[in-house]
Design an enzyme around this catalytic site. Structure first.
Site, short mmCIF file in Angstrom:
data_model
loop_
_atom_site.label_atom_id
_atom_site.label_comp_id
_atom_site.label_asym_id
_atom_site.label_seq_id
_atom_site.Cartn_x
_atom_site.Cartn_y
_atom_site.Cartn_z
N LYS A 202 0.96 -1.20 0.12
CA LYS A 202 -0.10 0.37 -0.01
C LYS A 202 1.06 1.44 -0.21
CE LYS A 202 -4.05 -2.10 1.98
NZ LYS A 202 -5.26 -1.68 2.08
N GLU A 236 -12.67 -2.38 9.94
CA GLU A 236 -14.23 -2.83 8.42
C GLU A 236 -15.40 -3.41 8.50
OE1 GLU A 236 -11.16 -5.60 5.58
OE2 GLU A 236 -10.72 -6.03 7.02
N ASP A 255 -5.99 -12.80 11.55
CA ASP A 255 -5.80 -12.17 10.64
C ASP A 255 -5.72 -11.07 10.12
OD1 ASP A 255 -6.72 -12.28 7.53
OD2 ASP A 255 -8.48 -10.62 8.63
N HIS A 260 -0.81 -7.41 8.74
CA HIS A 260 -0.45 -6.35 8.68
C HIS A 260 -0.23 -5.13 9.81
CE1 HIS A 260 -2.14 -8.44 5.08
NE2 HIS A 260 -3.18 -8.42 5.62
C1 BG6 Z 1 -7.34 -9.24 4.41
C2 BG6 Z 1 -7.66 -9.93 5.08
O1 BG6 Z 1 -4.86 -9.83 4.16
O2 BG6 Z 1 -6.32 -8.31 4.69
C3 BG6 Z 1 -8.56 -9.71 4.95
O3 BG6 Z 1 -7.61 -11.42 5.10
C4 BG6 Z 1 -8.74 -7.76 5.16
O4 BG6 Z 1 -9.56 -9.92 6.19
C5 BG6 Z 1 -7.94 -7.91 4.49
O5 BG6 Z 1 -9.98 -7.54 5.41
C6 BG6 Z 1 -7.93 -6.06 4.05
O6 BG6 Z 1 -7.05 -5.52 2.87
P1 BG6 Z 1 -7.48 -4.50 2.00
O7 BG6 Z 1 -6.18 -4.17 0.87
O8 BG6 Z 1 -8.35 -4.74 1.01
O9 BG6 Z 1 -7.69 -3.12 2.56
#
Ligand code: BG6
Length: 493
Positions: A202, A236, A255, A260
């Protein structure tokens, strides 16, 4: 597929004198991207659109694309998948160039799909004999399948200059991540292994580094003397979205936080690297993670929280109780909202909590890092109103920067008032997967997770997951569409 024994552009290697597959390749470009798990959901939804944007922007000249999967797909089904996943990149506008679009059409026309069981002894090795190298072998597969496939691969099976690309999650514990690292290390050198964390792709990551390291004003106060806390929030509105098979075992902690959010935290906390070279940047990231732990005193009930959504509504959509979602097993005790307080135990950050929080089915998307500064040591007596903390918000999409400051109030200049300075930060038109793949194809692991870092991330969160499993931390509840349990206040509340 093959144009046989072309010379290896990566053969000017200087370290690791093993087989040609082990030849490090600064600057060497990948010729063929092989996607294993090509008939899977991840490939269609995220990977191929990223590949398409990259090619259409002209940044992957001459690339070939080969798909392989367990399913017996006829050629047309693969072509249909490509058509669907490439549609956005083929549309005019964005970062696509005319030449890039022509290139993408050629890639699609020449792309083939092969049925392949990567866990069958010898199958993947034999398959690779017909692929033109150097190859990027993308394991878009569940971790256990990737592990098995790599265990039965031999170094000699890999075309010269092969790069291995591993999807998250990388293992499921420190031990399994160590095992997977050891398996991969048998095949290629560390700088040929790309552990994908698409958050590193990102624009946020480079934006944070630019903001921190190109502004003397900020870096000067970027430490525990001036900063009270740092929150990294990824809320989210998305719910389970038919992912029970994976998510009901992972939960919000594994997750999002294990991968992340710890990566973003490391970029927020790292020492300024000398260069943007992968060695410098990834070593700074690793140093932060090595110094980090959840909580300070081992009392995880004080420093972590977890919760699960119950029935509710998000916008117009009715959402069932998580436990009633298809495929969910209540015995798994899965959390859909997790928060941990991490401490980076070094000189710069001693005592400053980094609060990492992420959850599903929340009423509003909130994706940002918030830095809260300490109050001024002395506010001149005579000012009226509240001295609110200076706060810096870095938005993760849209990419934004907001600084909350106190200024003199309107009407009465002896009163304190609040203003927000807003800026839009740049974002890369490549999707995060395109950005990460750009690094893979151009032989630069800067935006890939290094092996030691993958293990550290598990080490940091494992005690928390053990405490949750042992029910030492209560499972709270929040209605889908709310902002989480009422008692969970954050800086934005
Ligand atoms: C993923 C997760 O790695 O990242 C998901 O498994 C999550 O649960 C997603 O929704 C979020 O990333 P992005 O790029 O969709 O904002």
């Amino acid at each position: 597929m093959k144009t046989s024994s072309e010379s290896d552009p990566q053969s000017t290697a200087t370290h690791d004198a093993g087989s040609p597959a082990n030849a490090p390749s600064p600057g060497g470009r990948i010729k063929t991207l092989v996607i294993l798990g090509a008939s899977g959901d991840l490939t269609g939804r995220l990977l191929l659109p990223g590949v398409a944007r990259l090619i259409a922007s002209g940044r992957a000249p001459g690339l070939r694309l080969v798909g392989a999967g367990n399913d017996a797909w006829p050629a047309q089904q693969w072509q249909d998948r490509l058509t669907e996943s490439f549609a956005d990149a083929l549309a005019p506008g964005g970062a696509s160039t005319e030449a890039g679009i022509a290139e993408l059409k050629t890639v699609q026309k020449d792309s083939t799909y092969h049925q392949l069981d990567v866990t069958a002894k010898g199958a993947l090795g034999a398959f690779l004999k017909d692929v033109e190298g150097p190859v990027a072998l993308y394991f878009a597969l569940p971790p256990a399948v990737s592990q098995k496939a790599c265990e039965i691969l031999a170094k000699k099976d890999l075309p010269a200059g092969t790069r291995l690309v591993m999807e998250k999650p990388f293992g499921s514990s420190t031990e399994s991540a160590q095992e997977l690292n050891a398996t991969l290390a048998r095949l290629v050198p560390e700088d040929h292994i790309h552990r994908v964390d698409h958050f590193l792709g990102k624009s946020t990551v480079l934006n944070i580094m630019g903001l921190r390291f190109a502004n003397r004003l900020l870096e000067h106060s970027w430490n525990g003397d001036h900063i009270e806390k740092v929150e990294i929030v990824f809320d989210e509105p998305l719910t389970l979205e038919n992912r029970a098979r994976y998510y009901d075992h992972a939960g919000a902690g594994r997750d999002m936080i294990q991968s992340h959010l710890l990566q973003i935290m490391a970029i927020m906390a790292m020492e300024p690297p000398a260069t943007l070279d992968e060695h410098d940047v990834r070593s700074s990231i690793a140093a932060v993670l090595r110094a980090s732990s959840v909580g300070r005193d081992g009392d995880l009930a004080q420093h972590t929280r977890r919760a699960r959504y119950t029935a509710g509504a998000i916008a117009e959509r009715a959402v069932p109780n998580y436990l009633d979602e298809e495929g969910v097993d209540p015995a798994n005790g899965t959390e859909t909202l997790a928060e941990v307080e991490v401490f980076v135990n070094n000189w710069r950050w001693a005592g400053v909590p980094f609060i990492l929080r992420s959850g599903k089915a929340l009423g509003r998307a909130r994706k940002e890092a918030v830095v809260t500064f300490k109050p001024v040591p002395h506010l001149p007596i005579g000012f009226k109103g509240t001295d609110s903390p200076t706060r810096l918000h870095i938005g993760f999409g849209p990419e934004t920067l907001t600084l909350d400051l106190d200024v003199n109030g309107p009407g009465d200049l002896f009163t304190l008032d609040r203003v927000q300075l807003n800026a839009k930060l740049s974002s890369d038109p490549l999707l995060p997967y395109g950005e990460v793949l750009d690094g893979v194809l151009s032989a630069d692991p800067l935006l890939s997770v290094r092996g030691d870092t993958a293990e550290e991330c598990w080490r940091i969160v494992e005690p928390t997951f053990a405490a949750w499993k042992a029910n030492e931390v209560p499972m709270e509840e929040y209605a889908a569409g709310s902002m989480g349990p009422e008692t969970w206040a954050t800086s934005n509340d």
